[in-house]
Design a protein around this motif. Structure first.
Motif, short mmCIF file in Angstrom:
data_model
loop_
_atom_site.label_atom_id
_atom_site.label_comp_id
_atom_site.label_asym_id
_atom_site.label_seq_id
_atom_site.Cartn_x
_atom_site.Cartn_y
_atom_site.Cartn_z
N CYS A 11 0.83 -1.20 0.00
CA CYS A 11 0.00 0.00 0.00
C CYS A 11 0.86 1.25 0.00
N ALA A 12 0.22 2.40 -0.13
CA ALA A 12 0.92 3.68 -0.09
C ALA A 12 1.02 4.21 1.34
N ASP A 13 -0.03 4.02 2.14
CA ASP A 13 -0.07 4.58 3.49
C ASP A 13 -0.48 3.49 4.49
N PRO A 14 0.49 2.76 5.04
CA PRO A 14 0.17 1.65 5.94
C PRO A 14 -0.64 2.05 7.17
N VAL A 15 -0.34 3.20 7.75
CA VAL A 15 -1.05 3.62 8.96
C VAL A 15 -2.52 3.87 8.65
N ALA A 16 -2.80 4.59 7.56
CA ALA A 16 -4.19 4.88 7.20
C ALA A 16 -4.95 3.60 6.83
N LEU A 17 -4.30 2.71 6.09
CA LEU A 17 -4.98 1.48 5.70
C LEU A 17 -5.21 0.56 6.89
N ALA A 18 -4.26 0.51 7.82
CA ALA A 18 -4.46 -0.28 9.04
C ALA A 18 -5.62 0.29 9.85
N ARG A 19 -5.72 1.60 9.92
CA ARG A 19 -6.83 2.24 10.64
C ARG A 19 -8.17 1.83 10.01
N PHE A 20 -8.24 1.88 8.66
CA PHE A 20 -9.47 1.48 7.97
C PHE A 20 -9.82 0.03 8.27
N ALA A 49 12.76 6.06 10.83
CA ALA A 49 12.01 4.82 10.64
C ALA A 49 10.64 4.83 11.29
N TRP A 50 10.40 5.80 12.18
CA TRP A 50 9.14 5.78 12.92
C TRP A 50 8.50 7.16 12.96
N THR A 51 7.24 7.15 13.36
CA THR A 51 6.46 8.37 13.54
C THR A 51 5.60 8.18 14.78
N THR A 52 4.81 9.16 15.12
CA THR A 52 3.89 9.04 16.24
C THR A 52 2.46 8.97 15.71
N VAL A 53 1.73 7.96 16.14
CA VAL A 53 0.33 7.79 15.75
C VAL A 53 -0.48 7.57 17.02
N ASP A 54 -1.44 8.43 17.25
CA ASP A 54 -2.30 8.33 18.44
C ASP A 54 -1.46 8.26 19.72
N GLY A 55 -0.37 9.04 19.75
CA GLY A 55 0.45 9.12 20.95
C GLY A 55 1.44 7.98 21.14
N ARG A 56 1.54 7.07 20.17
CA ARG A 56 2.47 5.94 20.28
C ARG A 56 3.41 5.92 19.09
N LYS A 57 4.59 5.36 19.29
CA LYS A 57 5.52 5.19 18.18
C LYS A 57 4.96 4.14 17.23
N ALA A 58 5.12 4.41 15.93
CA ALA A 58 4.65 3.49 14.89
C ALA A 58 5.64 3.52 13.73
N TRP A 59 5.77 2.39 13.06
CA TRP A 59 6.64 2.33 11.88
C TRP A 59 6.08 3.21 10.78
N ARG A 60 6.96 3.84 10.03
CA ARG A 60 6.52 4.60 8.85
C ARG A 60 6.18 3.66 7.69
N ARG A 83 -3.88 -11.95 11.55
CA ARG A 83 -3.45 -10.56 11.42
C ARG A 83 -3.26 -10.18 9.95
N VAL A 84 -3.30 -8.89 9.70
CA VAL A 84 -3.06 -8.33 8.37
C VAL A 84 -1.97 -7.28 8.53
N LEU A 85 -0.93 -7.39 7.71
CA LEU A 85 0.21 -6.48 7.73
C LEU A 85 0.15 -5.61 6.48
N PHE A 86 0.29 -4.31 6.67
CA PHE A 86 0.28 -3.35 5.56
C PHE A 86 1.69 -2.79 5.39
N LEU A 87 2.25 -2.95 4.19
CA LEU A 87 3.63 -2.52 3.91
C LEU A 87 3.64 -1.44 2.83
N ALA A 88 4.38 -0.38 3.08
CA ALA A 88 4.51 0.69 2.09
C ALA A 88 5.36 0.21 0.92
N VAL A 89 4.88 0.47 -0.27
CA VAL A 89 5.64 0.19 -1.49
C VAL A 89 5.60 1.44 -2.37
#
Length: 149
Positions: A11-20, A49-60, A83-89
């Protein structure tokens, strides 16, 4: 012996797709902050390598969702079951998926689930009513097809 597996979605945006998909499946987004902290302390990854999402560290580059009843590795935050893993490509999605999820709500719950998914960002593509099947084809926010039966 059965093989353990996870579904990986490019995917393009793993954080957004995981949220969905967490909302769509009523799964839990994995919390990898303990793993990120450990790897940062060891010098194995940098701050890029990381960012903050909802106050927690998360992989970019990656995010995952897991079934809420399945076990979790507390040292990594990784689910040990469904589980489902979303990877940025870098490349965009092209063409129809060769593999997709079917969400089963039954005839009595289908319309309600479709409406809930649309509120989360899914798009209704079309309803299919043919001998032996009655389902709705939808796409997630990045255009990945899935069905609601």
């Amino acid at each position: 012996m059965a093989v353990h597996w996870k579904l990986v979605v490019d995917c393009a945006d793993p954080v957004a797709l995981a949220r969905f998909w967490a909302g769509a499946l009523e799964y839990v987004r994995e919390d990898h902050s303990a793993l990120i902290d450990r790897l940062l302390a060891a010098g194995a990854v940098g701050d890029d390598a990381w960012t903050t999402v909802d106050g927690r560290k998360a992989w970019r580059h990656a995010a995952a969702v897991r079934h809420p009843d399945d076990p979790v590795d507390d040292t990594t935050g990784t689910g040990l079951g469904r589980r489902v893993l979303f990877l940025a490509v870098p490349e965009p999605k092209q063409g129809k998926n060769r593999l997709h999820l079917d969400l089963h709500a039954g005839p009595e719950g289908r319309d309600e689930l479709v409406a809930r998914l649309e509120k989360l960002g899914a798009t209704r593509v079309r309803a299919v009513r043919e001998p032996g099947t009655d389902h709705v084809i939808m796409t997630d926010p990045e255009g990945n097809e899935f069905c609601v039966a």
